[in-house]
Design an enzyme around this catalytic site. Structure first.
Site, PDB file in Angstrom:
ATOM      1  CB  SER A  99      -0.279  -3.573 -18.213  1.00  0.00           C
ATOM      2  OG  SER A  99       0.794  -3.454 -18.751  1.00  0.00           O
ATOM      3  CE  LYS A 122       0.029  -4.335 -22.753  1.00  0.00           C
ATOM      4  NZ  LYS A 122       1.093  -4.136 -21.464  1.00  0.00           N
ATOM      5  CB  SER A 131       1.699  -7.585 -19.581  1.00  0.00           C
ATOM      6  OG  SER A 131       0.990  -6.248 -19.504  1.00  0.00           O
TER       7      SER A 131
END
Length: 309
Positions: free
Chosen positions: A89, A92, A144
């Protein structure tokens, strides 16, 4: 249909990531270059110096790591910094950077069916729901949320494939030459990878955006759906554990293991650290070691310059 040379390269890269006992492609030698940096203010007293072993190395659990000066980009310490790893993640960070660079953050994004189907960490978006890009960036970076990442990528480029191409292209513009993205959320794909050095470069660019800094330093945000408030809590525990922490993003999948990009400031000097493929205690311990070490080096360099030695 014959595969292109590009496709074959991605397949070989993915295979090497899986098969290598180190989890890296061509591990690089650790080093910790230090250069004198001109003073830019009076730094706060430093924390205890991060412990080094007999070889002058930090004791890190992470397979790959780096810490750099956020102002100059100078690398202060690295371990296998050019070895490809899965970012999970922390992907991102790039998604948020592209959305913020596009601007018009108060424009609404309408969620569609494909957004709602994206699994794992999510905010359970429903088709027809509308949120501003600004709201969605909080959901992206604090929760997230993978469905939010999907919606933002689709909104930005028209399709996930087109957005992934933009991500990879922007990474290369930032000097991240060993990075390839295939989605905006970091859900595992063998062809979706980066390196500690590249991830630090991407984070450095993102941290130059004031709104990005505001989002990743926020501890809680109220995500509101039909009048109901869902408090979102930042996953980055260093915001409370490490004095001066300014962000940025956690990540985890089984193939990537724990990943953390973090930043911290002392006085008006800031460092950015990346740890990739580490364990649950290591995600915090490794990062605190790197942040302390990097801030110590900047403090020492500033003090040396100030005294003329």
């Amino acid at each position: 249909m014959a595969k292109s040379a590009r496709s074959l390269l991605l397949l070989f890269t993915a295979a090497a990531l899986v098969l290598s006992p180190e989890g890296v492609l061509g591990a690089t030698k650790r080093r910790r270059p230090i250069s004198t940096i001109a003073p830019d203010g009076t730094p706060a007293p430093p924390p205890p110096t991060a412990p080094l072993d007999a070889n002058g190395e930090l004791q890190l659990a992470a397979w790959g790591a780096i810490v750099l000066d956020a102002l100059t980009g100078q690398v202060l310490y690295e371990k296998n910094a050019d070895a490809p790893q899965y970012p999970a993640s922390t992907t991102k960070i790039m998604t948020a950077l592209l959305v913020i660079e596009e601007g018009n953050l108060d424009q609404e994004v309408e969620c569609d069916l494909e957004d709602s189907k994206v699994g794992e960490s999510s905010l359970e978006l429903k088709p027809g729901q509308r949120y501003t890009r600004r709201q969605m960036l909080y959901g992206l970076m604090l929760k997230s949320a993978n469905d939010v990442a999907h919606a933002l990528g689709r909104d930005n480029a028209g399709s996930i494939e087109a957005f992934a191409e933009k991500m990879t292209r922007r990474a290369k513009e930032l000097g991240a030459q060993n990075t390839h993205f295939v989605n905006p959320n970091g859900l595992h794909d063998p062809a979706h990878y980066t390196t500690p050095r590249d991830l630090a470069l991407i984070a450095r660019a993102a941290m130059q955006q004031p709104f990005f800094r505001q989002v990743v330093s926020t501890r809680e945000y109220n995500w509101t759906v039909a009048g109901a408030v869902n408090p979102l809590h930042n996953h980055n525990r260093l915001l409370d554990r490490f004095p001066g922490c300014t962000g940025v993003k956690t990540g985890y999948t089984i193939p990537s293991q724990q990943v953390l990009v973090s930043a911290a400031m002392r006085g008006n000097r800031e460092v950015i650290s990346v740890v990739m493929h580490t364990d649950k205690p290591g995600i915090w311990n490794d990062s605190m070691l790197l942040l302390s070490y990097g801030l110590d080096r900047l403090t020492e360099a500033t003090a040396t310059t100030s005294t003329g030695h």
